[in-house]
Motif scaffolding. Structure first.
Motif, PDB file in Angstrom:
ATOM      1  N   GLY A 134      -4.205   9.782   0.677  1.00  0.00           N
ATOM      2  CA  GLY A 134      -3.713  10.886   0.639  1.00  0.00           C
ATOM      3  C   GLY A 134      -3.695  11.352   2.399  1.00  0.00           C
ATOM      4  N   VAL A 135      -3.082  12.388   2.969  1.00  0.00           N
ATOM      5  CA  VAL A 135      -2.846  12.646   4.433  1.00  0.00           C
ATOM      6  C   VAL A 135      -3.841  13.488   5.103  1.00  0.00           C
ATOM      7  CG1 VAL A 135      -0.560  11.826   4.064  1.00  0.00           C
ATOM      8  CG2 VAL A 135      -0.868  14.048   3.651  1.00  0.00           C
ATOM      9  N   ALA A 136      -4.691  14.194   4.123  1.00  0.00           N
ATOM     10  CA  ALA A 136      -5.967  15.055   4.940  1.00  0.00           C
ATOM     11  C   ALA A 136      -7.016  15.047   3.789  1.00  0.00           C
ATOM     12  CB  ALA A 136      -5.188  16.373   4.978  1.00  0.00           C
ATOM     13  N   ARG A 137      -8.086  15.359   4.324  1.00  0.00           N
ATOM     14  CA  ARG A 137      -9.270  15.270   3.404  1.00  0.00           C
ATOM     15  C   ARG A 137      -9.314  16.001   2.190  1.00  0.00           C
ATOM     16  NH1 ARG A 137     -13.644  16.665   7.228  1.00  0.00           N
ATOM     17  NH2 ARG A 137     -13.676  18.554   6.154  1.00  0.00           N
ATOM     18  N   LEU A 138      -8.726  17.268   2.288  1.00  0.00           N
ATOM     19  CA  LEU A 138      -8.549  18.120   1.020  1.00  0.00           C
ATOM     20  C   LEU A 138      -7.426  17.419   0.011  1.00  0.00           C
ATOM     21  CD1 LEU A 138      -9.249  20.643  -0.433  1.00  0.00           C
ATOM     22  CD2 LEU A 138      -7.234  21.948   1.153  1.00  0.00           C
ATOM     23  N   ARG A 151      -6.950   3.455  11.982  1.00  0.00           N
ATOM     24  CA  ARG A 151      -7.524   3.523  10.718  1.00  0.00           C
ATOM     25  C   ARG A 151      -6.683   2.786   9.583  1.00  0.00           C
ATOM     26  NH1 ARG A 151      -9.866   8.411  12.949  1.00  0.00           N
ATOM     27  NH2 ARG A 151      -8.190   9.751  11.905  1.00  0.00           N
ATOM     28  N   TYR A 152      -5.367   3.192   9.501  1.00  0.00           N
ATOM     29  CA  TYR A 152      -4.560   2.184   8.470  1.00  0.00           C
ATOM     30  C   TYR A 152      -4.590   0.800   8.849  1.00  0.00           C
ATOM     31  CZ  TYR A 152      -1.658   6.358   6.635  1.00  0.00           C
ATOM     32  OH  TYR A 152      -1.144   7.372   5.986  1.00  0.00           O
ATOM     33  N   SER A 181       0.713  -1.184  -0.078  1.00  0.00           N
ATOM     34  CA  SER A 181       0.047   0.091   0.061  1.00  0.00           C
ATOM     35  C   SER A 181       0.859   1.271  -0.079  1.00  0.00           C
ATOM     36  CB  SER A 181      -0.793  -0.106   1.198  1.00  0.00           C
ATOM     37  OG  SER A 181      -0.091  -0.329   2.393  1.00  0.00           O
ATOM     38  N   TYR A 182       0.368   2.638  -0.459  1.00  0.00           N
ATOM     39  CA  TYR A 182       1.038   3.485  -0.543  1.00  0.00           C
ATOM     40  C   TYR A 182       0.529   4.786  -0.119  1.00  0.00           C
ATOM     41  CZ  TYR A 182       2.165   7.565  -4.123  1.00  0.00           C
ATOM     42  OH  TYR A 182       2.289   8.699  -4.732  1.00  0.00           O
ATOM     43  N   ASN A 231      -8.698   8.237   2.071  1.00  0.00           N
ATOM     44  CA  ASN A 231      -7.969   9.138   3.068  1.00  0.00           C
ATOM     45  C   ASN A 231      -7.442   8.866   4.426  1.00  0.00           C
ATOM     46  OD1 ASN A 231      -8.543  11.852   5.137  1.00  0.00           O
ATOM     47  ND2 ASN A 231      -7.009  12.158   3.551  1.00  0.00           N
ATOM     48  N   LYS A 232      -6.395   9.175   4.860  1.00  0.00           N
ATOM     49  CA  LYS A 232      -6.140   9.037   6.203  1.00  0.00           C
ATOM     50  C   LYS A 232      -5.450  10.254   6.435  1.00  0.00           C
ATOM     51  CE  LYS A 232      -7.044   4.658   6.287  1.00  0.00           C
ATOM     52  NZ  LYS A 232      -8.032   5.001   5.438  1.00  0.00           N
TER      53      LYS A 232
END
Ligand code: AZC
Length: 799
Positions: free
Chosen positions: A421-425, A787-788, A345-346, A448-449
């Motif tokens: 990605g690392v934030a919702r936006l 979550r991950y 996973s990436y 997203n995480k």
């Protein structure tokens, strides 16, 4: 951990004498630290062995977090805290007439990363252990960490950071776990054994020994001790003859010699790709060795192993896993490909095009001929499969190899089952824009995480005063369950609590003031508003916008020394990539402005500027608890997430922000009243890029206040910045201000003056601070990691 003060004192004295053959009283701080570290390592070693044995016995699924960078910070206090013996050791040291904090400062802060991405990896390692997950880190043991920054005449100078100069008490060299990583050579195919299968022969390779150094990752009060494995490049035993010249030996050592000091710009350098393959291959090989001990069918590999790649730097783990499954274990392509995709996973950390890794095809073909063939095959099969479904054009746009280049993000997405990605936006932008072609093909891979931080380091260790105050006010549950900090909200109108909070902040500000005086000779008033921007220096992060605001205040005070302005201390911490000329010019500019203003008696100390040298994890622990304002002012859409925003909020700083990265989620959590928001929104920026006509020159001409400020850059007011002032002025006025500083200037000023008003009402400000602390729980990396684990890795916390 059962341990009492008397016992500790005895053990410590014994350990010291054993190591140094004299009494601890006569030792240097470094020796006193080494003895304590050694003792602590001994104390968790049983749990460390036990944890690994348990995982193996239960054949627990494990995650391997592959990251080119880790920024753990000093580990002594963090280990003591997580082992539950911090207070006991502190008292014991005191009784021995030693100050634990002083001893702890003798530890060298290992700077094996650049910034956000590396620190995130370390927060994650702490959270993986602390939530009881079976997880391992995999990275590089650089001999030299990120350069040490010095300012000479206001310019950044880079010095080598030899972090291993004293003994590293935490690491354990594991020679018996070493593996060989092969570069170059010739690849041919033969039909052996008469079974019709093609065998790969890979000969005449340049073999490098990868030796692991393991460091324990101690979980919080749960007995779990996981492993962080960092690899070092050495000459293979018995192969010394092949490396007979100094030059050849140097070439080997060079692979893990130094961390690349740039996190925002890609350079297609041979040494870098060697580093990437080196630690990816070594990591995959050690995983394979472990899996084979389990004696399970290969198809179960993804049920036992998850490999997470932190940005594209470890992407070669994908073709490396394919290579081993195909060439060494004899699986078919389809079997190997299924396993690989299900295992990997990436995470993407940036949308900046200039940071996207692409390697020249010829370079990979020469350096890693077999890996190159496998990438070619992955690419061919991808295009063959997708063209009938999505047409020629879209499929070609997602090709891994194009125009003589290998695109690592494309390989990472195609060869994995999850892209986050690392934030919702940030994730929204990836799906709608940056990676939209892939989103069309693989919508189910995207998720997203939002990043997180560990409050253990960033509150409990960095801010002991706040920790004590919280314990007293709401009990201690928040320490193991960060969400519980929300109980603090009930005290929002409790004057007594608000006053205590103010006292906590004040004492932290005094601590920083003492540092500024001692280390930099700058005197600052701890009752002033501390306005903090700490992060890498980059144009998109807009430290310059902060500068424009400072100059606005300067001019007001020059016009009227009695102007009614809140006294402020502006604190900067930032390293620039050594080759990033513009960023270095900005450093020089800030230092020159600091010199000008700090020494101007007519300013009457209403503005002070402190640009700390050599910003890193340890300085962050000093600065963050002392901050009143947290500057998060990147151009909307550019900062993937940010994590200093979360650390500062957890320590009661009020965020001054654009709606970028995780700032959006911070606003949602604290509410509009407890944050200062300004500036263009991400979609407005997008709109400008698409068809808007932005003309910064026009703003300059029409906004006299801004014009006056910008002119300071070129009219000789600021000493020693003839070229820098001119170049920066030109970038903003003549070359159309790529990051829209002039556009966002008015909104920024307005928000800043609102902050002045809020700060002058002490109860209001303290309430805002309280609400920020009370809303910070959801940004714990423990939740992010869970979550991950649940959604990507499919592993569960141990009971
Ligand atoms: C950073 C991002 O710039 C930052 O916004 C984010 O918070 C952090 O990662 C952790 O996700 N990126 C990097 O440090 N480096 C690269 C190559 O993106």
């Amino acid at each position: 951990m059962a341990f009492d003060v008397q016992e500790f004192k005895k053990e410590y004295q014994k350990k010291f004498e054993e190591l140094f053959a004299y009494g601890y009283e006569a030792g240097s701080k470094t020796e006193q630290y080494i003895a304590l570290g050694d003792l602590v390592r001994g104390l968790y070693s049983e749990d460390w062995i036990q944890t690994i044995m348990e995982y193996n016995k239960k054949k627990e699924k494990q995650v391997y977090y592959f990251s080119m960078e880790f920024l753990p910070g000093r580990m002594l206090k963090s280990n003591l805290l997580n082992m539950g013996i911090l207070d006991c050791v502190k008292q014991g040291m005191e009784e021995l007439d030693l100050d634990l904090d002083e001893v702890a400062r003798a530890e060298v802060d290992p700077a094996l990363g650049n910034g956000g991405l590396g620190r995130l990896a370390s927060c994650f390692m702490d959270s993986i252990a602390s939530t009881g997950l079976a997880g391992n880190g995999n990275g590089i043991r650089y001999r030299y960490g990120l350069f040490k920054q010095k300012f000479i005449n206001g310019y950044q100078i880079e010095l080598p950071e030899n972090w291993l100069r004293n003994k590293n008490v935490w690491e354990v060299r594991k020679e018996n776990k070493a593996v060989i990583v092969r570069f170059g050579g010739d690849v041919s195919f033969t039909q052996e054994d008469g079974d019709g299968r093609l065998r790969v022969r890979h000969e005449n390779t340049r073999d490098i020994l990868a030796v692991p150094y393991d460091t324990a990752q101690v979980g919080y009060n749960n007995g779990v001790v996981n492993n962080l494995r960092l690899w070092s490049a050495e000459i293979p035993y018995g192969d010394e003859a092949r490396f007979s010249t100094e030059e050849q030996r140097e070439e080997v050592k060079r692979i893990t010699e130094v961390l690349y000091p740039d996190d925002s710009n890609y350079e297609g350098r041979l040494l870098r790709v060697q580093q990437e393959y080196f630690f990816s291959s070594a990591g995959v090989q050690s995983i394979i060795r472990y899996f084979k001990q389990l004696k399970l069918d290969w198809s179960l590999f993804p049920d036992k192993i998850a490999i997470h790649i932190n940005d594209t730097h470890p992407t070669l783990a994908i073709p490396e896993l394919m290579r081993i499954l195909l060439d060494e274990e004899g699986l078919t392509w389809d079997q190997a490909w299924e396993i690989t995709k299900k295992t990997v996973s990436y995470t993407n950390h940036t949308i900046l095009q200039e940071a996207m890794e692409r390697w020249p095809e010829t370079m990979i073909a020469d350096l890693l001929p077999r890996i190159y063939q496998i990438i070619q095959e992955i690419n061919l099969r991808h295009i063959d499969k997708k063209t009938p479904l999505y047409g020629e054009e879209l499929s070609q746009r997602t090709a891994i190899i194009a125009n003589g280049q290998i695109k690592m993000a494309n390989l990472a997405i195609i060869g994995s089952h999850s892209v986050n990605g690392v934030a919702r936006l940030h994730t929204d932008i990836l799906m709608a824009d940056t990676l939209n072609d892939f989103y069309v093909m693989y919508p189910q891979k995207f998720n997203n995480k939002t990043n997180g931080i560990t409050q253990r380091r960033w509150v409990q260790i960095a801010n002991e005063n706040l920790t004590a105050m919280l314990d007293e006010t709401i009990g201690t549950e928040w320490k193991s369950n960060p969400e519980e900090i929300k109980i603090l909200k009930a005290h929002r109108d409790n004057k007594n609590v608000l006053d205590k909070l103010e006292q906590v902040k004040l004492s932290n500000k005094k601590r920083f003031a003492a540092y500024a005086l001692q280390e930099m000779g700058i005197e600052i008033d701890p009752t002033a508003l501390f306005d903090v921007q700490i992060k890498r220096l980059h144009a998109y992060k807009r430290q310059l916008l902060n500068v424009l605001h400072i100059l606005d205040r300067y001019l007001q005070l020059k016009d009227n020394p009695n102007a009614d302005l809140q006294k402020r201390v502006f604190i900067f911490g930032a390293k620039a990539a050594p080759s990033y000329y513009y960023a270095k010019q900005i450093i020089k500019l800030i230092n020159s402005i600091a010199y000008l203003i700090n020494n101007d008696p007519s300013i009457n100390d209403k503005i002070k500027i402190v640009f700390v040298e050599n910003y890193g994890v340890s300085l962050a622990e000093l600065i963050i608890p002392a901050a009143d304002i947290s500057e998060q002012i990147s151009l909307a859409g550019k900062e993937a997430s940010g994590t200093s925003n979360m650390k500062l909020m957890s320590n009661g700083a009020i965020t001054m922000a654009t709606l970028d990265g995780a700032n959006v989620e911070i606003r949602d959590n604290v509410g509009e009243d407890n944050i200062f928001i300004f500036g263009l929104k991400s979609d407005e920026v997008q709109e400008y890029y698409r068809n808007g006509v932005y003309n910064s020159r026009d703003i300059y001409d029409k906004n006299p206040r801004l014009k006056r400020i910008l002119n300071l850059l070129i009219d000789g007011t600021i000493p020693g910045v003839e070229t820098e002032g001119r170049d920066i002025f030109d970038s903003l006025v003549m070359y159309n201000d790529e990051y829209f500083l002039l556009k966002d200037f008015d909104g920024y000023l307005q928000a800043q003056y609102e902050a002045d008003v809020a700060f002058s009402d002490r109860d209001r400000w303290n309430r805002m601070a309280l609400m920020n602390i009370a809303s910070s729980g959801p940004f714990s990396s423990d939740y992010t990691i869970l979550r991950y684990a649940d959604e990507i890795w499919k592993i569960k916390p141990q009971s």
